[in-house]
Structures are given as structure tokens and as C-alpha cells.
Design a protein around this motif. Structure first.
Motif, PDB file in Angstrom:
ATOM      1  N   VAL A 222     -44.019 -79.751  88.589  1.00  0.00           N
ATOM      2  CA  VAL A 222     -42.806 -79.356  89.296  1.00  0.00           C
ATOM      3  C   VAL A 222     -42.086 -80.603  89.796  1.00  0.00           C
ATOM      4  CG1 VAL A 222     -41.888 -78.137  91.309  1.00  0.00           C
ATOM      5  CG2 VAL A 222     -43.784 -77.145  89.997  1.00  0.00           C
ATOM      6  N   THR A 223     -40.847 -80.788  89.340  1.00  0.00           N
ATOM      7  CA  THR A 223     -40.006 -81.863  89.861  1.00  0.00           C
ATOM      8  C   THR A 223     -38.555 -81.548  89.494  1.00  0.00           C
ATOM      9  OG1 THR A 223     -39.744 -84.270  90.075  1.00  0.00           O
ATOM     10  CG2 THR A 223     -40.210 -83.410  87.860  1.00  0.00           C
ATOM     11  N   ARG A 224     -37.660 -82.496  89.684  1.00  0.00           N
ATOM     12  CA  ARG A 224     -36.239 -82.263  89.442  1.00  0.00           C
ATOM     13  C   ARG A 224     -35.980 -81.931  87.970  1.00  0.00           C
ATOM     14  NH1 ARG A 224     -33.141 -87.312  90.944  1.00  0.00           N
ATOM     15  NH2 ARG A 224     -31.328 -85.967  91.249  1.00  0.00           N
ATOM     16  N   ALA A 225     -35.063 -81.012  87.729  1.00  0.00           N
ATOM     17  CA  ALA A 225     -34.759 -80.583  86.367  1.00  0.00           C
ATOM     18  C   ALA A 225     -34.211 -81.714  85.523  1.00  0.00           C
ATOM     19  CB  ALA A 225     -33.760 -79.425  86.400  1.00  0.00           C
ATOM     20  N   MET A 226     -33.514 -82.666  86.154  1.00  0.00           N
ATOM     21  CA  MET A 226     -32.905 -83.739  85.374  1.00  0.00           C
ATOM     22  C   MET A 226     -33.928 -84.722  84.780  1.00  0.00           C
ATOM     23  SD  MET A 226     -33.161 -86.679  87.442  1.00  0.00           S
ATOM     24  CE  MET A 226     -31.728 -87.625  86.965  1.00  0.00           C
ATOM     25  N   GLU A 227     -35.210 -84.566  85.130  1.00  0.00           N
ATOM     26  CA  GLU A 227     -36.255 -85.403  84.529  1.00  0.00           C
ATOM     27  C   GLU A 227     -36.804 -84.793  83.241  1.00  0.00           C
ATOM     28  OE1 GLU A 227     -36.565 -88.223  85.615  1.00  0.00           O
ATOM     29  OE2 GLU A 227     -36.343 -88.312  87.794  1.00  0.00           O
ATOM     30  N   ARG A 228     -36.157 -83.746  82.746  1.00  0.00           N
ATOM     31  CA  ARG A 228     -36.661 -82.997  81.597  1.00  0.00           C
ATOM     32  C   ARG A 228     -36.943 -83.885  80.390  1.00  0.00           C
ATOM     33  NH1 ARG A 228     -33.948 -81.469  77.315  1.00  0.00           N
ATOM     34  NH2 ARG A 228     -31.971 -81.984  78.341  1.00  0.00           N
ATOM     35  N   VAL A 229     -36.018 -84.761  80.041  1.00  0.00           N
ATOM     36  CA  VAL A 229     -36.171 -85.549  78.817  1.00  0.00           C
ATOM     37  C   VAL A 229     -37.332 -86.532  78.947  1.00  0.00           C
ATOM     38  CG1 VAL A 229     -35.059 -87.237  77.314  1.00  0.00           C
ATOM     39  CG2 VAL A 229     -33.748 -85.295  78.185  1.00  0.00           C
ATOM     40  N   THR A 230     -37.410 -87.226  80.079  1.00  0.00           N
ATOM     41  CA  THR A 230     -38.508 -88.168  80.283  1.00  0.00           C
ATOM     42  C   THR A 230     -39.850 -87.474  80.185  1.00  0.00           C
ATOM     43  OG1 THR A 230     -37.129 -89.534  81.732  1.00  0.00           O
ATOM     44  CG2 THR A 230     -39.509 -89.830  81.887  1.00  0.00           C
ATOM     45  N   ILE A 231     -39.964 -86.318  80.822  1.00  0.00           N
ATOM     46  CA  ILE A 231     -41.236 -85.604  80.816  1.00  0.00           C
ATOM     47  C   ILE A 231     -41.552 -85.068  79.425  1.00  0.00           C
ATOM     48  CG2 ILE A 231     -42.411 -83.566  81.743  1.00  0.00           C
ATOM     49  CD1 ILE A 231     -40.958 -84.211  84.416  1.00  0.00           C
ATOM     50  N   ALA A 232     -40.541 -84.619  78.703  1.00  0.00           N
ATOM     51  CA  ALA A 232     -40.776 -84.165  77.324  1.00  0.00           C
ATOM     52  C   ALA A 232     -41.276 -85.301  76.448  1.00  0.00           C
ATOM     53  CB  ALA A 232     -39.499 -83.570  76.746  1.00  0.00           C
ATOM     54  N   ASN A 233     -40.790 -86.518  76.700  1.00  0.00           N
ATOM     55  CA  ASN A 233     -41.189 -87.672  75.893  1.00  0.00           C
ATOM     56  C   ASN A 233     -42.579 -88.201  76.257  1.00  0.00           C
ATOM     57  OD1 ASN A 233     -38.826 -87.693  74.428  1.00  0.00           O
ATOM     58  ND2 ASN A 233     -37.818 -89.233  75.716  1.00  0.00           N
TER      59      ASN A 233
ATOM     60  N   HIS B  14     -42.608 -93.342  85.434  1.00  0.00           N
ATOM     61  CA  HIS B  14     -41.169 -93.604  85.544  1.00  0.00           C
ATOM     62  C   HIS B  14     -40.831 -93.869  87.002  1.00  0.00           C
ATOM     63  CE1 HIS B  14     -39.760 -89.193  86.517  1.00  0.00           C
ATOM     64  NE2 HIS B  14     -40.913 -89.449  87.078  1.00  0.00           N
ATOM     65  N   TRP B  15     -39.549 -94.168  87.247  1.00  0.00           N
ATOM     66  CA  TRP B  15     -39.102 -94.473  88.603  1.00  0.00           C
ATOM     67  C   TRP B  15     -38.711 -93.213  89.374  1.00  0.00           C
ATOM     68  CZ3 TRP B  15     -39.496 -99.272  90.670  1.00  0.00           C
ATOM     69  CH2 TRP B  15     -39.701-100.332  89.783  1.00  0.00           C
ATOM     70  N   GLY B  16     -38.843 -92.063  88.724  1.00  0.00           N
ATOM     71  CA  GLY B  16     -38.425 -90.820  89.357  1.00  0.00           C
ATOM     72  C   GLY B  16     -39.313 -90.352  90.486  1.00  0.00           C
ATOM     73  N   TYR B  17     -40.424 -91.073  90.733  1.00  0.00           N
ATOM     74  CA  TYR B  17     -41.330 -90.652  91.793  1.00  0.00           C
ATOM     75  C   TYR B  17     -40.753 -90.830  93.195  1.00  0.00           C
ATOM     76  CZ  TYR B  17     -45.280 -90.075  88.553  1.00  0.00           C
ATOM     77  OH  TYR B  17     -46.126 -89.642  87.554  1.00  0.00           O
ATOM     78  N   PHE B  18     -39.562 -91.384  93.297  1.00  0.00           N
ATOM     79  CA  PHE B  18     -38.936 -91.416  94.624  1.00  0.00           C
ATOM     80  C   PHE B  18     -38.668 -90.004  95.128  1.00  0.00           C
ATOM     81  CE2 PHE B  18     -35.239 -90.940  91.935  1.00  0.00           C
ATOM     82  CZ  PHE B  18     -34.389 -90.131  92.678  1.00  0.00           C
ATOM     83  N   ALA B  19     -38.562 -89.045  94.206  1.00  0.00           N
ATOM     84  CA  ALA B  19     -38.395 -87.625  94.538  1.00  0.00           C
ATOM     85  C   ALA B  19     -39.730 -86.919  94.340  1.00  0.00           C
ATOM     86  CB  ALA B  19     -37.319 -86.994  93.658  1.00  0.00           C
ATOM     87  N   PRO B  20     -39.950 -85.782  94.992  1.00  0.00           N
ATOM     88  CA  PRO B  20     -41.249 -85.114  94.919  1.00  0.00           C
ATOM     89  C   PRO B  20     -41.639 -84.699  93.509  1.00  0.00           C
ATOM     90  CG  PRO B  20     -39.964 -84.246  96.751  1.00  0.00           C
ATOM     91  CD  PRO B  20     -39.034 -85.108  95.955  1.00  0.00           C
TER      92      PRO B  20
END
Length: 381
Positions: free
Chosen positions: A66-77, A46-52
Motif C-alpha cells: 500500500v502506497t501512493r498510486a503514482m508509484e505504480r510504474v516503479t513498483i511494476a518494474n 526508490h526515493w518514494g519512501y518519504f511517503a508511507p
């Protein structure tokens, strides 16, 4: 539908290989922060790798991402082999990582110290929280494992190469006298996407002849003109696997010196391709390429490499991170079956003409195989 591209067996094989390498280095727990490493072990794309993103890999037990909590849905999928540990934007990823690592008192911890995914600030914060005396550098651990492509990875490389060929053909078809640089880029990019490509790590690089030697710049707001040249270098990208290729296109006619240089470039390319054999060293392949250049009367002409390993890549690179594993004159890298290379035969600022051709090659059981197949040229439109 966007999905994790890897089978459970493929992911388990990688996990086991990482743990084996950790054991060999007496590493109790490794933390991988490079997007390429996290993707290699989990399939998270995903594009979320701009954050650690920090992936904790223990010798026993489950992996933790370990990453931002708001990535929960993407990571669950997408991620099915690691526990998600999300943090709010009110805290740093490093502090949350330190809490996850806290129970590992006395453990020897490996960190990817040479990746942009682990900043100096994060390292300093981890050192303050955990102490730096038990760290080891594992920056080369997954990079070494990623060098040899499995059957699943080779399938993705072939798909990326088909997209590369499609983009190259579309760009060549769009180039002509008066063609806007941006329009050619648009046709090229659209063709790659229609052929199955995702956004590549960078590029495509499309630029006029007067900027031929600018190795990492791309289109502007100008127009191509008859008598000019266009440098084209791109990579189709399928599930983060890249298959780069490059061509030099001539508008209307080709200069005699460029035509002569094209023959040298293609002979040198052929020598490098034939030199890809298991057990050889990267420096030997470069020597094969350089021998053709020397025989053409240009012993002064040297390149930093005549190719490099390719595969997984995230922006801003298709080389697999912020380093390049090249076929250099001084490299002892041993070639192995399953490696994929972007082979380049690049001639600019020679004083005797210009030419450029490159392709992605797979070192298979029967020898090297070109995955990108567009005509090598010279191409005159």
C-alpha cells in the motif's frame, strides 16, 4: 538498468522466514512500514519512501503493498512478489490500509510500532478504524532476520566495501593545505559513485579537526590547513547495503600524542576484531576493546559501543533504521556467522591525543574478515 537485486529464491526464503516468525508470535497478519523491511521483502528501492509504504504480509495468500498510486510504474518494474494497492493523495495511506485490512475481522495484526514509517497520526487513524485491542508490536521481526547476511547479501556488502575504499582513497588524495572542504567531499563522493555506489543513507562525514567530536556533521565552506586534521567517515552503498569505514587524516605532520593514541586505537580495534566469533555476546567484544583501553592507562574512557550491525539502510541512516544494534558493554546480542559489523576504535577528547579508525567486518566461516581494506594509518598527507 535499475533492477531488483534479489533472486526469486532469496525473496521466497525471506518471506518464509517472516511467516515462520509470525506463527511463533501468533500473528495472523503483519504490516511492515519501515523502508528497510519493505525492501527486504520485496526489493523495492526508490526515493518514494518519504511517503508511507505499508506492506501487508498474511499467513496465507499474497503480500499487498500500500502506497501512493503514482508509484505504480516503479513498483511494476521492481516488485514481482506483492500486489500493488495504490491510493490517491486525497486520502491518507492509513485509511487506505485500514480498508485493505478491513476483511481481517478478528485477526491478530502485527505493526512495526517503532519505525518512522508508521507515524503516531497513522497509528491513531488505524486504531479508530480497526480498534487497537488486536495489535502486536513486530518492530524487531525483520530487523532480527536482517542481522545474518545470505550469500547474495554478502556479495552486495563486498561491492559496497569496494566503493568505500575508493571514496576513502580519493578523499585522502584530495586533502592538502588549502583544499576546500567541499572539493574533498566532491572527489570522495564521485569516486564512490564511479566505483558502483548508490547514494548512501547518510554521509560522507568529512570535517576538520576542530569539529572532530561532532559525530554526525560533515563538510562546510572552509579549507583544510597544514598542521590540521580531517575526520573522514563514509559508507559505499550498493543496492541499499552499506559498508562504513573511517580514518583520521593528518596534514603535514602528526602530533606525538596522536601518534601514541593511534597505536592504542589500532590495538583495541584488533582486539575487537579478533573477538568476533560465533556464539560470543556483544558485551564480550566490547570488553575486549575496553581491556586494551584500560591497559593503556585510560580506564575512565568509555564509548557507547565499539561497533554495530550494518547492512540495509535508507536515508537518513546507514544503521538499518532509527535504532543502532551496537557492540555495547551491556548487550547480550549473540554473534552469528553472516553478521556484518561496522567496527570502530574512536578516541576523541581523551586529553592524551586523538585517533579514529573503523572498518566493516564480516563474520564468516573462517572467522572475521575485513571488507574495507584501506591502510589504517596514521596517514599524513
Amino acid at each position: 538498468m535499475f533492477r531488483n537485486p534479489f533472486s526469486d529464491g532469496e525473496l521466497a526464503r525471506r518471506f518464509a522466514a517472516v511467516r515462520e516468525a509470525m506463527a511463533a508470535g501468533a500473528i495472523d497478519t503483519a504490516v511492515f512500514s519501515a523502508p528497510e523491511s519493505v525492501f527486504y521483502l520485496t526489493g523495492l528501492d526508490h526515493w518514494g519512501y518519504f511517503a508511507p509504504h505499508h506492506l501487508i504480509v498474511p499467513q496465507t495468500g499474497e503480500m499487498v503493498l500500500v502506497t501512493r498510486a503514482m508509484e505504480r510504474v516503479t513498483i511494476a518494474n521492481q516488485v514481482r512478489n506483492a500486489r500493488f494497492s495504490g491510493h490517491s493523495d486525497s486520502v491518507t495511506a492509513a485509511s487506505h490500509l485500514a480498508r485493505e485490512l478491513g476483511p481481517l475481522a478478528g485477526a491478530r495484526i502485527g505493526l512495526e510500532a517503532q519505525t518512522s514509517g508508521l507515524t503516531f497520526a497513522a497509528g491513531r487513524e488505524l486504531a479508530a478504524a480497526l480498534g487497537a485491542d488486536r495489535w502486536a508490536d513486530v518492530s524487531d521481526l525483520t530487523a532480527g532476520l536482517r542481522q545474518v547476511k545470505s550469500a547474495e547479501e554478502q556479495m552486495l556488502m563486498r561491492a559496497a566495501a569496494r566503493a568505500s575504499d575508493a571514496g576513502t582513497a580519493a578523499a585522502i588524495a584530495a586533502i592538502g593545505d588549502g583544499a576546500p572542504e567541499a572539493e574533498v567531499a566532491a572527489e570522495c563522493t564521485a569516486a564512490m559513485i564511479r566505483a558502483g555506489s548508490n547514494p548512501p543513507g547518510f554521509g560522507p562525514f568529512l570535517r576538520p579537526g576542530e569539529r572532530i567530536a561532532e559525530e554526525h556533521t560533515t563538510w562546510g565552506d572552509g579549507r583544510y590547513r597544514a598542521g590540521g586534521r580531517v575526520m573522514l567517515e563514509l559508507a559505499g552503498c550498493v543496492c541499499r547495503y552499506h559498508a562504513p569505514m573511517g580514518r583520521l587524516i593528518h596534514l603535514g605532520h602528526i602530533r606525538d600524542e596522536d601518534a601514541a593514541m593511534a597505536e592504542v586505537a589500532k590495538r583495541a580495534f584488533g582486539a575487537a576484531l579478533a573477538g568476533l566469533r560465533p556464539g560470543r555476546r556483544a558485551r564480550e567484544v566490547y570488553a575486549d576493546w575496553q581491556a586494551v583501553v584500560d591497559a593503556a592507562g585510560m580506564p575512565h574512557y568509555r564509548r557507547h559501543h565499539c561497533g554495530y550491525l550494518v547492512g540495509i539502510g535508507f536515508p537518513p541512516s546507514w544503521t538499518g533504521g532509527n535504532t543502532v544494534t551496537g557492540l555495547r558493554h551491556d548487550s547480550d546480542l549473540e554473534l552469528r556467522e553472516g553478521m556484518c559489523f561496522h567496527l570502530l576504535s574512536w578516541f576523541t577528547e581523551t586529553g592524551r591525543g586523538d585517533f579514529f579508525v573503523s572498518n566493516t567486518a564480516l563474520l564468516g566461516p573462517g572467522g572475521p574478515e575485513l571488507l574495507t581494506t584501506a591502510p589504517m594509518g596514521p596517514t599524513v598527507v
